[in-house]
Design an enzyme around this catalytic site. Sequence first.
Site, PDB file in Angstrom:
ATOM      1  CG  ASP A 231      23.396   8.776 -15.834  1.00 54.17           C
ATOM      2  OD1 ASP A 231      23.883   9.914 -16.485  1.00 54.17           O
ATOM      3  OD2 ASP A 231      22.806   7.827 -16.838  1.00 54.17           O
TER       4      ASP A 231
ATOM      5  CG  ASP B 176      19.970  12.826 -19.707  1.00 54.60           C
ATOM      6  OD1 ASP B 176      18.835  13.416 -20.150  1.00 54.60           O
ATOM      7  OD2 ASP B 176      20.658  13.576 -19.707  1.00 54.60           O
TER       8      ASP B 176
END
Length: 232
Positions: free
Chosen positions: A13, A15
């Site tokens: 991922d 953020d």
Amino acid sequence: MPPIVEPPLFFLDYDGTLAPIVDDPTEAVPHAEAPALLRKLEARYPLWIVTGRDLKALSSFLDQPLNAIGLHGAQRGTIGKNVDGLMPDDAAQALRRLRQTVPSAEGLRVEDKDQSFAVHYRDAEDEAEVRDRLEHWLDALPEMLDAIWGKKVVELRPEGLTKGTAVRRIADEHPDRTPVYLGDDVTDEDAFSALQALDRDAVTIKVGGDDTRADYRLAGPDAVMAYLKRYV
């Protein structure tokens, strides 16, 4: 500390995992160690960035041609290069209509993402009141769309297109590798579940302190960098 596996297949991922969470999504620069570390990892192993961001916008933060899934599964391609949209036409049309009806409120901000969008309310003085207003707005959400509530944000996505469906397809393309997924948000839970359902081992890692289905946990981007360095 989560285990080290060989040979890995990385899903990362952005953020909250490769970049610290910030109030303004346009200022979410990667962790200082992330770009060089990603280059080293990508040279050795298959690696995918899996994000809710639009991949074209993500290229302003990551200027490396990394494989990536964007918009929670509605895009697949290479950062800074070709990106394929997987969103059905009826879902795209519904999202365009919804975009025109987002309620107005002090501290509410819309983040446009190619064919999709997210509504942030982190800056709202009364977050509960703004969330109630957004929930009322979504009462009539078309059935081909899902609303995903994250950290003081709600995002709209086509039903059936998730990070989970995306990583499952990619994992099936690499049957001899062990998937390693790191993510911090609610949408990453779909990916954790999809990989845990495989008929082989997978390492699922929650970044941060929220409830999770993941098997392991890391505190934040600093801990993510320390873990990933063990592979290089």
